[in-house]
Design an enzyme around this catalytic site. Structure first.
Site, short mmCIF file in Angstrom:
data_model
loop_
_atom_site.label_atom_id
_atom_site.label_comp_id
_atom_site.label_asym_id
_atom_site.label_seq_id
_atom_site.Cartn_x
_atom_site.Cartn_y
_atom_site.Cartn_z
CB CYS A 1 43.66 40.68 -12.89
SG CYS A 1 44.28 42.24 -12.30
CD GLU A 2 40.99 34.91 -11.72
OE1 GLU A 2 40.23 34.22 -12.44
OE2 GLU A 2 42.02 34.47 -11.20
CE1 TYR B 1 29.82 26.36 -3.49
CE2 TYR B 1 29.57 28.51 -2.48
CZ TYR B 1 30.05 27.22 -2.43
OH TYR B 1 30.73 26.80 -1.32
CE1 TYR C 1 29.26 27.59 4.83
CE2 TYR C 1 26.99 28.17 4.34
CZ TYR C 1 27.91 27.34 4.95
OH TYR C 1 27.46 26.28 5.72
CD GLU D 1 25.11 18.70 12.58
OE1 GLU D 1 25.41 18.72 11.37
OE2 GLU D 1 25.34 17.73 13.31
N GLY E 1 21.25 22.80 6.54
CA GLY E 1 20.93 22.85 5.12
C GLY E 1 19.72 23.68 4.73
NE ARG F 1 26.84 31.61 -0.96
CZ ARG F 1 25.77 31.81 -1.70
NH1 ARG F 1 25.44 33.01 -2.10
NH2 ARG F 1 25.00 30.80 -2.04
N GLY G 1 23.61 26.45 9.46
CA GLY G 1 24.57 27.53 9.38
C GLY G 1 23.98 28.67 8.57
NE ARG G 2 23.14 28.13 2.23
CZ ARG G 2 24.21 28.31 1.45
NH1 ARG G 2 24.46 29.50 0.97
NH2 ARG G 2 24.99 27.30 1.15
C1 LIG Z 1 28.05 22.65 6.30
C2 LIG Z 1 27.39 21.73 7.22
C3 LIG Z 1 26.26 22.17 7.94
C4 LIG Z 1 25.62 23.51 7.73
O1 LIG Z 1 25.08 23.65 6.45
P1 LIG Z 1 24.13 24.91 6.13
O2 LIG Z 1 23.69 24.67 4.74
O3 LIG Z 1 24.98 26.13 6.26
O4 LIG Z 1 23.03 24.88 7.11
C5 LIG Z 1 25.71 21.30 8.86
N1 LIG Z 1 26.22 20.06 9.08
C6 LIG Z 1 27.30 19.61 8.40
C7 LIG Z 1 27.82 18.26 8.67
C8 LIG Z 1 27.91 20.43 7.45
O5 LIG Z 1 28.96 19.97 6.77
#
Ligand SMILES: *Cc1c(COP(=O)(O)O)cnc(C)c1O
Length: 434
Positions: free
Chosen positions: A358-359, A331, A387, A288, A238, A327, A290-291
């Protein structure tokens, strides 16, 4: 910090001139910087260096096989959410044994595939899931390692579609019900209680919600350790990235110039706030993200189709669209957009930067200031590594974009642009229409 910068008038990724990539591979094309991913991984690891740490890159953010292999080479495991993602980890030549399997609706086939490949743990979101996982493990003559996702009910102060840690969304088990869920889990013969998990949302720009959530859950985590001997605490992902000043944020000087209370979250701040809260637990800590790992490590290259001058408004029509990068439409998110060739002698233009779909929602930026650009010139949408390609669709029968990985002065195509035959290859006109 990232490795996209102007060298003279031309935008580079590491030592590669991005115009050369656009010319060779066409557009729209995603370009990723290996060095930026390496730095992000290393900074996160260093930020929490006092802990027994396992970084499980949340691969849903960007699951290109080359990206996965790069993170595996650095020592990462993966946070994965489907059987397809398990197969991607294997196809990348990486190991599932340091990976965790999250998500609210794992099928029996997916659970079996994860068990057969030695998954580190399942992150369980509900009591019916405990039953299903135990059932599949029993059938295979195995014990399934699990952690229950506990919902700490904190407000992550982020976009409603990406907040996950409030009690009114579908994720996890409320803290008040978590003890009973672990008691239930302990009664299943084919489950091993291995850890506990939380994840409160995405694109968090302050450390406070993480601190609040960890403080709220830590006493319960200590109880679980005493009672069941759990081995790890996953605090999820996150961590947010810089979207507004994306290009400038590649330089240390930009960070130094931000007022301390305005400075976006860094892995150093995150680590400094959380390490003292986590260390006393004496558990392995899983992250965990990702972003944070890939978001600022990628851009989307596009070409200008037309500059359409209207009465009250200009439209810069480009060849990338919402199907390539959803995105902004999904969002309302901001992506900085910069020319690949910067020319300070040109006039500035204020325009909506739009795709050909076409949107009306197919709009990357409204009333954006950019140097005047004409047909055939290239631009880059910054911070598109997370993403981006992963959420692409084929809307308007537009093929999936190409993907390129840069490493120093080398670059290579890591996913060729999809062909018409690949897009329609499984479609058939049935006999009754012929
Ligand atoms: C999506 C997700 C992440 C990664 O979120 P980021 O904002 O990309 O870091 C980690 N853990 C879980 C359970 C998720 O669903």
């Amino acid at each position: 910090m990232h490795h996209f910068h102007y060298a003279g008038p031309n935008l580079h990724c590491e030592s590669v001139d991005l115009a050369a990539v656009a010319q060779l591979h066409g557009t729209p094309t995603y370009v990723y910087s290996a060095a930026t991913m390496t730095d992000n991984y290393a900074r996160l690891k260093a930020g929490l260096s006092g802990l027994d740490l396992q970084i499980c890159y949340a691969m849903k953010a960007n699951s290109n096989l080359a990206v996965l292999r790069h993170f595996a080479n650095l020592g990462a495991g993966f946070d994965l959410v489907s059987g397809g993602e398990i197969r991607r980890v294997i196809a990348a030549g990486a190991d599932v044994k340091t990976s965790v399997f999250a998500g609210v609706g794992k099928s029996e086939a997916e659970i079996a595939l994860a068990l057969e490949n030695g998954i580190f743990a399942f992150h369980v979101e509900s009591e019916p899931e405990l039953k299903r996982i135990s059932h599949v493990a029993g059938r295979l003559g195995l014990k399934a390692p699990i952690a229950i996702r506990v919902n700490p009910d904190v407000d992550a102060h982020t976009h409603a579609k990406i907040t996950t840690g409030k009690s009114d969304n579908k994720f996890g088990i409320p803290l008040a019900a978590a003890a009973a869920a672990y008691e239930a889990a302990a009664r299943y013969p084919h489950l091993e209680l291995k850890g506990v998990q939380m994840h409160i949302g995405s694109q968090l720009t302050s450390v406070a919600p993480f601190v609040e959530a960890v403080c709220k859950i830590a006493p319960f985590v200590a109880e679980l350790k005493a009672k069941y001997g759990i081995k790890y605490f996953s605090i999820g992902g996150g961590m947010g990235i810089v979207y507004k000043d994306a290009l400038a944020s590649g330089q240390q000087a930009w960070w130094d110039a931000q007022a301390p209370d305005q400075r976006p979250l860094t892995p150093e701040t995150y680590g400094a706030a959380l390490t003292p809260l986590l260390q006393p637990l004496g558990l392995k800590i899983l992250l965990e993200h990702g972003r944070f790992m890939v978001g600022n490590a990628g851009v989307l290259l596009a070409r200008v189709e037309h500059l359409k001058r209207g009465a009250g408004k200009n439209f810069l029509v480009v060849d990338a669209a919402m199907n390539d990068l959803i995105r902004p439409a999904m969002y309302e998110s901001f992506h900085e957009i910069v020319p690949l060739h910067r020319d300070t002698t040109r006039r500035a233009l204020t325009a909506d930067i739009v795709g050909p779909i076409c949107e009306s929602g197919d709009c990357f930026a409204k009333d954006r200031q950019i140097q005047e650009l004409g047909e055939g010139e290239f631009l880059a949408l910054m911070s598109a590594g997370a993403y981006g390609y992963a959420m692409a669709s084929r809307y308007n029968t537009r093929p999936a974009a190409a993907e390129v990985l840069v490493h120093g002065s080398a670059f290579d195509l890591v996913n060729a642009r999809e062909t018409f035959e690949q897009m329609t290859g499984n479609e058939r006109v049935p006999a009754f229409l012929k």
